[in-house]
Design a protein around this motif. Structure first.
Motif, PDB file in Angstrom:
ATOM      1  N   ILE A   1       0.849  -1.197   0.000  1.00 10.53           N
ATOM      2  CA  ILE A   1       0.000   0.000   0.000  1.00 10.53           C
ATOM      3  C   ILE A   1       0.883   1.245   0.000  1.00 10.53           C
ATOM      4  O   ILE A   1       0.603   2.230  -0.685  1.00 10.53           O
ATOM      5  N   ILE A   2       1.996   1.182   0.731  1.00  2.47           N
ATOM      6  CA  ILE A   2       2.918   2.312   0.745  1.00  2.47           C
ATOM      7  C   ILE A   2       3.664   2.436  -0.586  1.00  2.47           C
ATOM      8  O   ILE A   2       3.741   3.503  -1.180  1.00  2.47           O
ATOM      9  N   ALA A   3       4.198   1.303  -1.064  1.00  4.09           N
ATOM     10  CA  ALA A   3       5.085   1.349  -2.222  1.00  4.09           C
ATOM     11  C   ALA A   3       4.326   1.370  -3.547  1.00  4.09           C
ATOM     12  O   ALA A   3       4.610   2.185  -4.427  1.00  4.09           O
ATOM     13  N   ASN A   4       3.363   0.468  -3.707  1.00  4.70           N
ATOM     14  CA  ASN A   4       2.754   0.300  -5.020  1.00  4.70           C
ATOM     15  C   ASN A   4       1.379  -0.358  -4.881  1.00  4.70           C
ATOM     16  O   ASN A   4       1.233  -1.557  -5.079  1.00  4.70           O
ATOM     17  N   PRO A   5       0.349   0.430  -4.540  1.00  5.59           N
ATOM     18  CA  PRO A   5      -0.972  -0.144  -4.232  1.00  5.59           C
ATOM     19  C   PRO A   5      -1.598  -0.925  -5.390  1.00  5.59           C
ATOM     20  O   PRO A   5      -2.417  -1.813  -5.162  1.00  5.59           O
ATOM     21  N   ASP A   6      -1.192  -0.603  -6.630  1.00  3.70           N
ATOM     22  CA  ASP A   6      -1.762  -1.325  -7.769  1.00  3.70           C
ATOM     23  C   ASP A   6      -1.373  -2.800  -7.781  1.00  3.70           C
ATOM     24  O   ASP A   6      -2.033  -3.622  -8.405  1.00  3.70           O
ATOM     25  N   ALA A   7      -0.266  -3.121  -7.098  1.00  4.35           N
ATOM     26  CA  ALA A   7       0.301  -4.462  -7.248  1.00  4.35           C
ATOM     27  C   ALA A   7      -0.376  -5.503  -6.375  1.00  4.35           C
ATOM     28  O   ALA A   7      -0.222  -6.695  -6.619  1.00  4.35           O
ATOM     29  N   VAL A   8      -1.153  -5.091  -5.354  1.00  8.28           N
ATOM     30  CA  VAL A   8      -1.680  -6.062  -4.391  1.00  8.28           C
ATOM     31  C   VAL A   8      -2.558  -7.113  -5.062  1.00  8.28           C
ATOM     32  O   VAL A   8      -2.257  -8.310  -5.037  1.00  8.28           O
ATOM     33  N   LEU A   9      -3.636  -6.635  -5.708  1.00  3.35           N
ATOM     34  CA  LEU A   9      -4.563  -7.576  -6.316  1.00  3.35           C
ATOM     35  C   LEU A   9      -3.880  -8.339  -7.448  1.00  3.35           C
ATOM     36  O   LEU A   9      -4.078  -9.546  -7.612  1.00  3.35           O
ATOM     37  N   GLY A  10      -3.045  -7.609  -8.209  1.00  2.53           N
ATOM     38  CA  GLY A  10      -2.334  -8.241  -9.317  1.00  2.53           C
ATOM     39  C   GLY A  10      -1.501  -9.418  -8.848  1.00  2.53           C
ATOM     40  O   GLY A  10      -1.533 -10.492  -9.456  1.00  2.53           O
ATOM     41  N   ALA A  11      -0.761  -9.221  -7.746  1.00  2.09           N
ATOM     42  CA  ALA A  11       0.105 -10.295  -7.243  1.00  2.09           C
ATOM     43  C   ALA A  11      -0.728 -11.488  -6.791  1.00  2.09           C
ATOM     44  O   ALA A  11      -0.396 -12.640  -7.084  1.00  2.09           O
ATOM     45  N   MET A  12      -1.861 -11.210  -6.116  1.00  2.00           N
ATOM     46  CA  MET A  12      -2.693 -12.311  -5.630  1.00  2.00           C
ATOM     47  C   MET A  12      -3.299 -13.088  -6.790  1.00  2.00           C
ATOM     48  O   MET A  12      -3.332 -14.319  -6.790  1.00  2.00           O
ATOM     49  N   LEU A  13      -3.761 -12.344  -7.807  1.00  2.00           N
ATOM     50  CA  LEU A  13      -4.342 -13.028  -8.963  1.00  2.00           C
ATOM     51  C   LEU A  13      -3.296 -13.842  -9.707  1.00  2.00           C
ATOM     52  O   LEU A  13      -3.574 -14.952 -10.158  1.00  2.00           O
ATOM     53  N   SER A  14      -2.080 -13.290  -9.819  1.00  2.00           N
ATOM     54  CA  SER A  14      -1.076 -14.037 -10.559  1.00  2.00           C
ATOM     55  C   SER A  14      -0.666 -15.295  -9.788  1.00  2.00           C
ATOM     56  O   SER A  14      -0.362 -16.327 -10.389  1.00  2.00           O
ATOM     57  N   GLY A  15      -0.720 -15.220  -8.443  1.00  2.00           N
ATOM     58  CA  GLY A  15      -0.501 -16.429  -7.646  1.00  2.00           C
ATOM     59  C   GLY A  15      -1.562 -17.474  -7.938  1.00  2.00           C
ATOM     60  O   GLY A  15      -1.264 -18.647  -8.149  1.00  2.00           O
ATOM     61  N   GLY A  16      -2.811 -17.035  -7.984  1.00  2.00           N
ATOM     62  CA  GLY A  16      -3.914 -17.942  -8.283  1.00  2.00           C
ATOM     63  C   GLY A  16      -3.788 -18.577  -9.657  1.00  2.00           C
ATOM     64  O   GLY A  16      -4.037 -19.771  -9.833  1.00  2.00           O
ATOM     65  N   GLU A  17      -3.362 -17.757 -10.623  1.00  2.00           N
ATOM     66  CA  GLU A  17      -3.190 -18.261 -11.980  1.00  2.00           C
ATOM     67  C   GLU A  17      -2.136 -19.369 -12.022  1.00  2.00           C
ATOM     68  O   GLU A  17      -2.318 -20.395 -12.673  1.00  2.00           O
ATOM     69  N   LYS A  18      -1.025 -19.119 -11.309  1.00  2.00           N
ATOM     70  CA  LYS A  18       0.034 -20.135 -11.277  1.00  2.00           C
ATOM     71  C   LYS A  18      -0.492 -21.417 -10.651  1.00  2.00           C
ATOM     72  O   LYS A  18      -0.160 -22.518 -11.094  1.00  2.00           O
ATOM     73  N   ALA A  19      -1.316 -21.271  -9.594  1.00  2.00           N
ATOM     74  CA  ALA A  19      -1.880 -22.448  -8.933  1.00  2.00           C
ATOM     75  C   ALA A  19      -2.770 -23.219  -9.895  1.00  2.00           C
ATOM     76  O   ALA A  19      -2.729 -24.446  -9.957  1.00  2.00           O
ATOM     77  N   LEU A  20      -3.565 -22.486 -10.693  1.00  2.00           N
ATOM     78  CA  LEU A  20      -4.462 -23.150 -11.631  1.00  2.00           C
ATOM     79  C   LEU A  20      -3.674 -23.886 -12.703  1.00  2.00           C
ATOM     80  O   LEU A  20      -3.947 -25.049 -12.999  1.00  2.00           O
ATOM     81  N   SER A  21      -2.658 -23.215 -13.281  1.00  2.00           N
ATOM     82  CA  SER A  21      -1.939 -23.880 -14.364  1.00  2.00           C
ATOM     83  C   SER A  21      -1.185 -25.093 -13.832  1.00  2.00           C
ATOM     84  O   SER A  21      -1.099 -26.119 -14.515  1.00  2.00           O
ATOM     85  N   LEU A  22      -0.702 -24.998 -12.590  1.00  2.00           N
ATOM     86  CA  LEU A  22      -0.054 -26.171 -12.002  1.00  2.00           C
ATOM     87  C   LEU A  22      -1.074 -27.287 -11.782  1.00  2.00           C
ATOM     88  O   LEU A  22      -0.801 -28.451 -12.066  1.00  2.00           O
ATOM     89  N   SER A  23      -2.278 -26.928 -11.295  1.00  2.00           N
ATOM     90  CA  SER A  23      -3.299 -27.950 -11.053  1.00  2.00           C
ATOM     91  C   SER A  23      -3.681 -28.673 -12.336  1.00  2.00           C
ATOM     92  O   SER A  23      -3.868 -29.884 -12.340  1.00  2.00           O
ATOM     93  N   VAL A  24      -3.810 -27.897 -13.427  1.00  2.00           N
ATOM     94  CA  VAL A  24      -4.180 -28.522 -14.700  1.00  2.00           C
ATOM     95  C   VAL A  24      -3.114 -29.528 -15.108  1.00  2.00           C
ATOM     96  O   VAL A  24      -3.408 -30.663 -15.492  1.00  2.00           O
ATOM     97  N   LYS A  25      -1.834 -29.105 -14.961  1.00  2.00           N
ATOM     98  CA  LYS A  25      -0.744 -30.028 -15.270  1.00  2.00           C
ATOM     99  C   LYS A  25      -0.825 -31.256 -14.364  1.00  2.00           C
ATOM    100  O   LYS A  25      -0.620 -32.380 -14.804  1.00  2.00           O
TER     101      LYS A  25
END
Lengths: 168, 182
Positions: free
Chosen positions: B17-41
């Protein structure tokens, strides 16, 4: 050599099954059936772990922790170039693999750092991933002590790796 | 797990929130995406291995492997019910041979069976620590990577790796014995 290992093993299993009059199609299908329930059971835990690692990395906490523990690690013989690998390995296999490739490119595949990185990578597991996935379906999730033990044991082998690669 | 997760979640969100508030949701979503692609594999990997394991089970070969491991298992876990012994043995052999795709499905099945064990806490702690410290004999994936990157002797890490992984497993097993018994 090692590329023959799995195919030959499979052939032995298939031949033995047919020899024992197992219906191969029925059995294989029956086994494969449980793959999707497995994956759906594991998925929420994976999401949590990956969100955690991503936030850890992006927020800069990971760099801060790396800087903080680096002097302690180098006192124990772990070079500062490898501190991050030691820290990230318990969380993410992919991230540590990327780091390993990075170390190969920067310092050369046969350098001391690269060989040590290989031993560190090969001798420990992604502890938190195993905790999440293996115990996705378990009722008993009190894993704090086993996790601490695993992390400690893996850390010992990292220190050992840095030492043994100097003399071997 | 809840404590670690809570701390990292709050601290990193606060810092971002101090450094780069735009990144919070982005980082969480990209974590989720990685989890999904790993699950599919992983669905595919599970399906193939579970298929093969069903052949092993139906043909009775898994019983043979299990009886090989019985003395080792008894030493590590105490007396195990038959089914738990089967799955734990298959998990351990997959671990030893470095077949990472096969260890996970057998690991999950082992945990399900071990939960019925009379001394669940100890057996599960032991099983977890052995898997988490890895008992790989042939670090095939690392060697493959070294070969493609042009190493002169990709195999010279085998012995140090075996020694290091053995050390971590032995330390782990001893600590479980000391701290998790009964």
């Amino acid at each position: 050599m090692s590329k023959y290992f799995i195919p030959v093993l499979f052939l032995v299993i298939f031949l033995f099954a047919v020899f024992k009059k197992v219906k191969p199609y029925d059995a294989f299908t029956q086994g494969a059936k449980s793959a999707i329930p497995f994956a759906t059971k594991v998925f929420p835990y994976l999401v949590s772990i990956f969100v955690l690692t991503e936030l850890f990395e992006v927020s800069g906490i990971s760099d801060a922790v790396t800087r903080l523990v680096s002097p302690v690690f180098s006192f124990l013989g772990i070079p500062k170039e490898l501190t991050k690998l030691v820290l990230i390995k318990p969380f993410s296999g992919n991230a540590s693999l990327a780091m390993l490739t990075d170390i190969f490119n920067t310092y050369g595949v046969d350098s001391y750092l690269a060989r040590t990185a290989c031993v560190i990578y090969g001798s420990s597991e992604t502890v938190f991933y195993i905790a999440a996935v293996y115990f996705a379906g378990a009722k008993n999730k009190k894993l704090t002590l086993p996790i601490v033990i695993s992390l400690f044991a893996s850390f010992c082998s990292c220190v050992f790796a840095c030492f043994i690669c100097k003399i071997m | 797990m809840n404590v670690i997760f809570g701390i990292v979640l709050i601290a990193s969100t606060f810092l971002l929130i101090i450094a780069n508030p735009d990144a919070v949701l982005g980082a969480m979503l990209s974590g989720g995406e990685k989890a999904l692609s790993l699950s599919v594999k992983m669905v595919v990997v599970y399906a193939v291995w579970l298929g093969v394991f069903q052949l092993l089970e139906n043909s009775g070969l898994s019983k043979k492997i299990a009886s090989l491991f019985k003395p080792v298992n008894r030493l590590l876990f105490g007396k195990l019910p038959d089914k738990a012994n089967d799955y734990v043995s298959l998990n351990l052999s997959a671990n030893l041979l470095g077949m990472s795709g096969a260890t996970t499905p057998m690991g999950i099945k082992s945990v399900e069976e071990l939960e019925k064990h009379p001394n669940t806490r100890y057996a599960i702690a032991m099983f977890f620590v052995i898997n988490a410290t890895s008992v790989q004999l042939i670090p095939s994936s690392v060697m493959g990577l070294r070969t493609t990157m042009g190493s002169i002797s990709p195999a010279d890490i085998i012995l140090p790796t075996i020694l290091a992984t053995l050390l971590s497993t032995v330390i782990g097993v001893i600590l479980v014995r000391v701290f998790c018994r009964r």
